[in-house]
Design an enzyme around this catalytic site. Structure first.
Site, mmCIF file in Angstrom:
data_model
loop_
_atom_site.group_PDB
_atom_site.id
_atom_site.type_symbol
_atom_site.label_atom_id
_atom_site.label_comp_id
_atom_site.label_asym_id
_atom_site.label_seq_id
_atom_site.Cartn_x
_atom_site.Cartn_y
_atom_site.Cartn_z
ATOM 1 N N GLN A 217 0.911 -1.191 0.173
ATOM 2 C CA GLN A 217 0.046 0.043 0.003
ATOM 3 C C GLN A 217 0.914 1.086 0.112
ATOM 4 O O GLN A 217 1.524 1.777 0.992
ATOM 5 C CB GLN A 217 -0.903 0.122 1.196
ATOM 6 C CG GLN A 217 -1.772 -1.260 1.583
ATOM 7 C CD GLN A 217 -2.799 -1.483 0.460
ATOM 8 O OE1 GLN A 217 -3.674 -0.494 0.528
ATOM 9 N NE2 GLN A 217 -2.806 -2.373 -0.292
ATOM 10 N N GLY A 258 -12.142 2.860 2.800
ATOM 11 C CA GLY A 258 -11.158 1.833 2.450
ATOM 12 C C GLY A 258 -10.279 2.463 1.743
ATOM 13 O O GLY A 258 -10.256 3.760 1.270
ATOM 14 N N HIS A 259 -9.361 2.019 1.078
ATOM 15 C CA HIS A 259 -8.167 2.409 0.233
ATOM 16 C C HIS A 259 -8.653 2.780 -1.201
ATOM 17 O O HIS A 259 -9.701 2.130 -1.575
ATOM 18 C CB HIS A 259 -6.883 1.419 0.373
ATOM 19 C CG HIS A 259 -7.477 0.132 -0.326
ATOM 20 N ND1 HIS A 259 -6.640 -1.002 -0.394
ATOM 21 C CD2 HIS A 259 -8.538 -0.181 -1.183
ATOM 22 C CE1 HIS A 259 -7.109 -1.991 -0.962
ATOM 23 N NE2 HIS A 259 -8.155 -1.795 -1.122
ATOM 24 N N ASN A 260 -8.224 3.761 -1.709
ATOM 25 C CA ASN A 260 -8.341 4.394 -2.799
ATOM 26 C C ASN A 260 -9.750 4.996 -3.156
ATOM 27 O O ASN A 260 -10.413 5.293 -4.308
ATOM 28 C CB ASN A 260 -8.385 3.177 -4.191
ATOM 29 C CG ASN A 260 -6.919 2.578 -3.971
ATOM 30 O OD1 ASN A 260 -5.884 3.347 -3.723
ATOM 31 N ND2 ASN A 260 -6.980 1.719 -4.444
ATOM 32 N N SER A 278 -11.850 1.498 -3.475
ATOM 33 C CA SER A 278 -12.049 2.093 -4.897
ATOM 34 C C SER A 278 -13.482 2.639 -5.407
ATOM 35 O O SER A 278 -13.791 2.623 -6.284
ATOM 36 C CB SER A 278 -11.541 1.070 -5.813
ATOM 37 O OG SER A 278 -10.048 0.881 -5.649
#
Length: 355
Positions: A217, A258-260, A278
């Site tokens: 990450q 969450g990520h992105n 995402s």
């Protein structure tokens, strides 16, 4: 409820001056010299308190209320008894929020635990290569990492950790015990106690043997101006892209981003919402508490999502959705009405059989 020492009443603002500041109309100028000191709900308001009403359901409380004044729109004026002054506003809720900020400014940001002049308190650690502008306060046990940059007027609360290379803008509040890593923070941002910004996103690939292999990450978190992030909320850094929170967005306590994920401007996200990686969320989106948002989907501008919904697919701009799985609100309400009708029919049949 009596006023307490946590948020003591204001020294006082003339009602006439308050009306001007709020852009409200004071219905009777004879009340202009009344002094407002605090805010209160209608049912326990005392002399010096300002209240507001948005619904007629509170009308039975008005007769015994001792409020100094009430904010409302013009349709409710006839409900207000003559002993209470009336401030008329087209947007009473907004006007009341502004009045609260004027009367209790200390309640608008996380509290200062150790009252001290700006500077680095004893017991805090600031890396020699960190750069702090004027009027930055760092409270005891806070840690500022190598190369971090913090703008003028920002306060770092006790026990907060600011990671290496993090950049924080001006007039921000980073509350007690928060951690900020791998992040770029704008101006006038509020981060409440225990928030976690910039930790690993949840990413794994299947291993050659039973188990999973961690995916690196290496993205960032970007938080734009005037964002507020609630206590114990977590915002993961991107995998290879950035996680972005748009200008003016307000995120409640215990939310997982969450990520992105990219969240637009001026969104409202209520407690216990989980947003998987995402996802793209447009401007002005409102998400009710305990909703789950699937990853890799797009939610359009102006969407409203009811509490406890499960969003599994894209939502077009301007729509209102609810339920599990989330669907247009008219369909959700029709389904709920049909379920209630069937349930009522079963109960009636069962009762008839018992007889």
């Amino acid at each position: 409820m009596e006023h307490n020492w946590f948020f003591p009443p204001h020294d006082g603002i003339r009602l006439g001056d308050l009306a001007i500041a709020l852009g409200a109309e004071l219905m009777d100028a004879v009340h202009a010299d009344r002094i407002v000191r605090s805010v209160s709900p209608v049912n326990r308001a005392k002399s010096g308190d300002l209240c507001y009403i948005l619904s007629r359901k509170f009308r039975h409380e008005l007769a015994t209320s001792e409020a100094c004044a009430i904010l409302c729109d013009r349709s409710f004026v006839s409900l207000i008894p003559p002993h209470i002054a009336v401030l008329v506003s087209a947007r009473p809720h907004t006007a009341f929020a502004r009045a609260g900020e004027m009367l209790h400014p200390a309640a608008m940001r996380p509290e200062v635990i150790i009252s001290a002049p700006a500077g680095i308190a004893s017991g805090a650690y600031v890396d020699p290569e960190a750069r702090l502008e004027a009027d930055v306060s760092v409270e005891p046990m806070a840690v500022i990492g190598k190369g971090a940059e913090i703008g003028e007027g920002t306060r770092i609360g006790p026990g907060a950790i600011i990671g290496a290379g993090v950049r924080i803008g001006r007039n921000c509040s980073i509350a007690a015990g928060a951690t900020v890593q791998y992040a770029l923070i704008g101006n006038d941002v509020i981060i409440h106690p225990g928030a976690r910004i910039g930790q690993d996103g949840f990413g794994y690939a299947p291993g050659l043997k039973p188990g999973m292999i961690k995916i690196v990450q290496i993205g960032r978190v970007i938080i734009q101006d005037n964002v507020e992030i609630g206590a114990n909320t977590t915002i993961d850094r991107g995998t290879m892209d950035d996680t972005v929170i748009g200008e003016g967005t307000k995120i409640d306590n215990q939310v997982q981003v969450g990520h992105n994920v990219r969240i637009g401007r001026h969104c409202g996200i209520v407690s216990k919402v989980g947003i998987a990686g995402s996802t793209r969320i447009g401007d002005g989106v409102m998400i009710g508490g305990a909703s789950g948002i699937n990853g890799h989907i797009t939610i359009g501008d102006g969407v409203q999502i009811a509490a406890m919904s499960g969003v599994v697919a894209d939502i077009p701009p301007g729509e209102k959705y609810g339920g599990v799985p989330a669907r247009p609100m008219r369909d959700f309400l029709r389904d709920m009405a049909e379920i209630a009708m069937r349930s009522s029919t079963r109960v009636q049949k069962k009762g008839g059989n018992d007889e």
